[in-house]
Design a protein around this motif. Structure first.
Motif, PDB file in Angstrom:
ATOM      1  N   TYR A 514      58.402  30.353  30.516  1.00 54.59           N
ATOM      2  CA  TYR A 514      57.467  30.589  31.610  1.00 54.59           C
ATOM      3  C   TYR A 514      57.439  32.057  32.065  1.00 54.59           C
ATOM      4  N   ILE A 515      58.383  32.834  31.604  1.00 53.75           N
ATOM      5  CA  ILE A 515      58.492  34.218  32.062  1.00 53.75           C
ATOM      6  C   ILE A 515      57.459  35.087  31.345  1.00 53.75           C
ATOM      7  N   PRO A 516      56.696  35.909  32.094  1.00 54.78           N
ATOM      8  CA  PRO A 516      55.683  36.762  31.453  1.00 54.78           C
ATOM      9  C   PRO A 516      56.295  37.658  30.381  1.00 54.78           C
ATOM     10  N   GLU A 517      55.532  37.863  29.321  1.00 54.62           N
ATOM     11  CA  GLU A 517      56.001  38.676  28.198  1.00 54.62           C
ATOM     12  C   GLU A 517      55.308  40.029  28.145  1.00 54.62           C
ATOM     13  N   ARG A 518      54.502  40.287  29.146  1.00 54.42           N
ATOM     14  CA  ARG A 518      53.803  41.560  29.222  1.00 54.42           C
ATOM     15  C   ARG A 518      53.600  41.895  30.694  1.00 54.42           C
ATOM     16  N   LEU A 519      53.592  43.177  31.013  1.00 55.33           N
ATOM     17  CA  LEU A 519      53.382  43.626  32.393  1.00 55.33           C
ATOM     18  C   LEU A 519      52.317  44.704  32.422  1.00 55.33           C
ATOM     19  N   VAL A 520      51.375  44.551  33.335  1.00 57.46           N
ATOM     20  CA  VAL A 520      50.377  45.578  33.597  1.00 57.46           C
ATOM     21  C   VAL A 520      50.505  45.975  35.061  1.00 57.46           C
ATOM     22  N   VAL A 521      50.710  47.260  35.314  1.00 55.42           N
ATOM     23  CA  VAL A 521      50.842  47.768  36.685  1.00 55.42           C
ATOM     24  C   VAL A 521      49.533  48.447  37.071  1.00 55.42           C
ATOM     25  N   ARG A 522      48.986  48.051  38.205  1.00 56.60           N
ATOM     26  CA  ARG A 522      47.705  48.587  38.663  1.00 56.60           C
ATOM     27  C   ARG A 522      47.836  49.104  40.098  1.00 56.60           C
ATOM     28  N   ASP A 523      46.943  50.004  40.463  1.00 52.68           N
ATOM     29  CA  ASP A 523      46.903  50.508  41.842  1.00 52.68           C
ATOM     30  C   ASP A 523      46.250  49.501  42.774  1.00 52.68           C
ATOM     31  N   ALA A 524      45.365  48.662  42.223  1.00 52.84           N
ATOM     32  CA  ALA A 524      44.665  47.665  43.027  1.00 52.84           C
ATOM     33  C   ALA A 524      44.203  46.541  42.127  1.00 52.84           C
ATOM     34  N   MET A 525      43.906  45.398  42.746  1.00 47.11           N
ATOM     35  CA  MET A 525      43.413  44.238  42.017  1.00 47.11           C
ATOM     36  C   MET A 525      41.903  44.107  42.205  1.00 47.11           C
ATOM     37  N   PRO A 526      41.181  43.716  41.149  1.00 49.03           N
ATOM     38  CA  PRO A 526      39.769  43.365  41.357  1.00 49.03           C
ATOM     39  C   PRO A 526      39.702  42.116  42.226  1.00 49.03           C
ATOM     40  N   SER A 527      38.864  42.118  43.255  1.00 43.08           N
ATOM     41  CA  SER A 527      38.853  40.991  44.181  1.00 43.08           C
ATOM     42  C   SER A 527      37.466  40.751  44.747  1.00 43.08           C
ATOM     43  N   THR A 528      37.286  39.563  45.297  1.00 42.58           N
ATOM     44  CA  THR A 528      36.042  39.205  45.979  1.00 42.58           C
ATOM     45  C   THR A 528      36.053  39.845  47.370  1.00 42.58           C
ATOM     46  N   PRO A 529      34.897  39.837  48.058  1.00 39.71           N
ATOM     47  CA  PRO A 529      34.866  40.367  49.422  1.00 39.71           C
ATOM     48  C   PRO A 529      35.858  39.696  50.358  1.00 39.71           C
ATOM     49  N   SER A 530      36.191  38.430  50.054  1.00 38.52           N
ATOM     50  CA  SER A 530      37.159  37.727  50.900  1.00 38.52           C
ATOM     51  C   SER A 530      38.597  38.037  50.525  1.00 38.52           C
ATOM     52  N   GLY A 531      38.790  38.821  49.455  1.00 40.62           N
ATOM     53  CA  GLY A 531      40.130  39.232  49.061  1.00 40.62           C
ATOM     54  C   GLY A 531      40.755  38.409  47.958  1.00 40.62           C
ATOM     55  N   LYS A 532      40.018  37.441  47.403  1.00 38.00           N
ATOM     56  CA  LYS A 532      40.569  36.623  46.321  1.00 38.00           C
ATOM     57  C   LYS A 532      40.571  37.408  45.023  1.00 38.00           C
ATOM     58  N   ILE A 533      41.710  37.398  44.330  1.00 33.15           N
ATOM     59  CA  ILE A 533      41.840  38.137  43.075  1.00 33.15           C
ATOM     60  C   ILE A 533      40.897  37.541  42.033  1.00 33.15           C
ATOM     61  N   GLN A 534      40.149  38.401  41.371  1.00 34.26           N
ATOM     62  CA  GLN A 534      39.219  37.965  40.333  1.00 34.26           C
ATOM     63  C   GLN A 534      39.949  37.961  38.980  1.00 34.26           C
ATOM     64  N   LYS A 535      40.529  36.840  38.668  1.00 33.73           N
ATOM     65  CA  LYS A 535      41.337  36.762  37.448  1.00 33.73           C
ATOM     66  C   LYS A 535      40.494  36.898  36.191  1.00 33.73           C
ATOM     67  N   PHE A 536      39.246  36.489  36.268  1.00 35.98           N
ATOM     68  CA  PHE A 536      38.406  36.604  35.078  1.00 35.98           C
ATOM     69  C   PHE A 536      38.268  38.072  34.665  1.00 35.98           C
ATOM     70  N   ARG A 537      38.263  38.980  35.640  1.00 36.82           N
ATOM     71  CA  ARG A 537      38.185  40.414  35.308  1.00 36.82           C
ATOM     72  C   ARG A 537      39.492  40.900  34.676  1.00 36.82           C
ATOM     73  N   LEU A 538      40.600  40.381  35.151  1.00 37.41           N
ATOM     74  CA  LEU A 538      41.881  40.746  34.546  1.00 37.41           C
ATOM     75  C   LEU A 538      41.964  40.228  33.110  1.00 37.41           C
ATOM     76  N   ARG A 539      41.478  38.992  32.896  1.00 34.93           N
ATOM     77  CA  ARG A 539      41.490  38.452  31.534  1.00 34.93           C
ATOM     78  C   ARG A 539      40.578  39.256  30.613  1.00 34.93           C
ATOM     79  N   GLU A 540      39.412  39.654  31.131  1.00 37.84           N
ATOM     80  CA  GLU A 540      38.508  40.490  30.339  1.00 37.84           C
ATOM     81  C   GLU A 540      39.173  41.806  29.975  1.00 37.84           C
ATOM     82  N   MET A 541      39.897  42.389  30.914  1.00 36.56           N
ATOM     83  CA  MET A 541      40.603  43.641  30.668  1.00 36.56           C
ATOM     84  C   MET A 541      41.620  43.476  29.539  1.00 36.56           C
ATOM     85  N   LEU A 542      42.394  42.372  29.587  1.00 38.28           N
ATOM     86  CA  LEU A 542      43.415  42.153  28.565  1.00 38.28           C
ATOM     87  C   LEU A 542      42.791  41.865  27.207  1.00 38.28           C
TER      88      LEU A 542
END
Length: 547
Positions: A514-542
């Protein structure tokens, strides 16, 4: 234990009337095997590290199941008591499950990869009365782990250790003494046999709620799946089923333990995946069928291609857990001479869709098959309206094999008044009724067929002193299908690296897988106006980085 399998009774009359529930238990099938073919080889179990093999005929299997059942009764186990079993693919796993069925106990198969964090929740939530573990497996001391956990688990009366040297050993308590010959054995074995609608299996699945959910199954729900599954694959009493997938998953439990007995066939167990040893087993035992995730197929094909020898007996390899790459299907078909069958299913239902043996090869890598008899599927939009063929939406299913509900969490059962179950997956259905999983509405990663509990791991990462924000997302992997990547925003002035993340989660007693095998460090997360992290953008990035 009181089980709240509320999804059983409302559909019983309809399921029986349609001939989809057979009102049998595994006890009936084992008894039939003893009557019809007592001296047929039922089970062969190889332990790779030790190099030993144990075999049982059906007569010997039934006798040992009775012996262990009476032994469990001596430990205070009775009807509806939970027996947790954290064993590899050893004969003791199969026989313990059959023993539980003899006395109406409920077996709780537990993956051997689980450690203190996962186990403490499951054993407490499931109120396990007995826990069966190996002394050691793959270098890990399971007895020591359970000894440390037991004081905080008031319902857990007994830890039984396979290969142990003390009074708590499996051999001393269960498999050694001839309990089946005791004066009261006949009464013990006859007074509390379960009915076909009694909960017989409690199995935990990682979901999106942050904690595992206890899936309850009965003989009727599991057998309603296994019977049409075996029929579609044209399996019968002459088949030899190789099972190297974990028995604590439905793949191993339903199709490596239950199905061979229901067919009067033979099962071969392999406890540690080693493709070279698997080739040798297929050759020596005449294995004709196996089911496993994509990495197993990749490894087996490579082993044979690199000189492992032919496997002409292996007619069918059912591959599930992740899409099968087209080139792999073609290579496996050429190298192994085996029909590759794609499928999709869930812990809550078993296999739901399979291709046909007569289908073109492209169906194995372009689709996940079409529904088994007794299963209906539909794809709907956000408002619940059915979508036409080819359009992707939320996948709903209604099945004779649908589970009885989540233990102590009926509000999460996800099944409406008409019996439609929300799978949490996105899919499309083509004009021929074949399914293709296209994504997930639920937040889960499937690593080599094993679900990673994303919400739970994220919650732990937020406890790390250097982490301000964290998200776990999947990134593609050729062999395992997906692996987990931690995307992290550090706290101001803090730095973080993958080794520190790994060490932190290990300290939290998280299963290594279950432990992640990769790490990405970012200054900020892509998010919706309400502050919810947009995981689909992170997946697209990877995905873009992997291209």
């Amino acid at each position: 234990m009181e089980f709240d399998a509320v999804l059983i009774a409302p559909r019983r009359e309809r399921m029986v009337a349609q001939g989809l529930w057979h009102d049998r238990t595994i006890n009936d099938d084992l008894d039939d095997c003893v009557a019809a073919c007592p001296d047929k080889l039922a089970l062969t179990a190889l332990r790779v590290e030790e190099g030993d093999t144990t075999r049982f005929t059906y007569r010997e299997m039934a006798r040992m199941a009775d012996r262990i059942a009476v032994g469990l009764a001596r430990l205070g186990v009775g009807r509806n008591d939970v027996v947790a079993c954290q064993l590899p693919n050893w004969w003791q796993f199969t026989l313990t499950c059959l023993a539980c069925a003899r006395i109406g106990a409920v077996v709780n198969p537990v993956m051997h990869i689980f450690r203190e964090r996962e186990l403490s929740f499951m054993l407490r939530h499931g109120e396990a009365k007995v826990m069966i573990v190996p002394k050691r497996f793959r270098g890990f001391d399971f007895e020591a782990m359970l000894t440390g956990l037991q004081p905080d688990l008031p319902e857990l009366r007994q830890v039984v250790v396979v290969g142990g040297s003390g009074d708590n050993s499996f051999e001393a308590l269960l498999s050694g003494p001839a309990w089946e010959e005791a004066a009261d054995a006949k009464d013990i074995l006859s007074r509390s046999r379960p009915g076909p609608d009694d909960v017989m299996q409690l199995i935990y699945t990682s979901g999106t709620t942050g904690e595992p959910k206890g899936v309850m199954h009965t003989a009727n729900t599991t057998m309603a799946n296994i019977i049409p599954y075996a029929a579609r694959l044209q399996l019968g009493s002459d088949d030899v089923v190789l099972m190297a997938s974990p028995m604590a998953h439905q793949t191993g439990f339903m199709y490596g333990l239950m199905m061979p007995i229901m067919l009067k066939a033979s099962a071969v167990l392999q406890d540690i995946w080693d493709p070279v040893r698997a080739v040798a087993l297929i050759q020596s035992e005449g294995a004709s069928f196996t089911m496993a995730s994509t990495p197993f197929l990749t490894d087996l094909t490579r082993a044979v291609a690199e000189g492992g020898g032919a496997v002409p007996s292996l007619r069918t390899f059912l591959c599930a857990g992740a899409p099968i790459p087209g080139p792999l299907v073609e290579q496996a078909r050429s190298v192994l001479g085996t029909k590759i069958v794609s499928a999709w299913g869930m812990t809550e239902n078993g296999a739901v869709t399979l291709i046909e043996l007569g289908d073109d090869e492209e169906r194995a890598f372009n689709t996940d098959g079409h529904p088994l008899p007794g299963v209906e599927i539909k794809v709907v939009d956000e408002d619940g309206n059915a979508l036409p063929p080819g359009e992707s939406g939320e996948l709903m299913l209604r099945a004779c094999s649908n589970f009885g509900g989540y233990l102590k969490r009926p509000h999460l059962n996800g099944t409406d008044a008409d019996g439609w179950f929300d799978t949490g997956d996105m899919a499309r259905i083509d004009e021929r009724g074949y399914l293709r999983i296209t994504g997930r509405s639920k937040d889960v990663i499937i690593r080599g067929g094993e679900n990673v509990p994303v919400v739970e791991i994220e919650a732990l990462l937020y406890r790390h002193p250097a982490v301000q924000m964290a998200a776990i997302v999947a990134y593609p992997d050729e062999r395992l299908g997906e692996r987990a990547c931690a995307v992290v925003v550090p706290r101001p002035g803090q730095s973080i690296d993958l080794p520190s993340i790994v060490d932190f989660l290990k300290h939290q007693k998280v299963a290594l897988q279950y432990i992640p095998e990769r790490l990405v460090v970012r200054d900020a997360m892509p998010s919706t106006p309400s502050g919810k992290i947009q995981k689909f953008r992170l997946r697209e990035m990877l995905r873009g980085e992997s291209a």
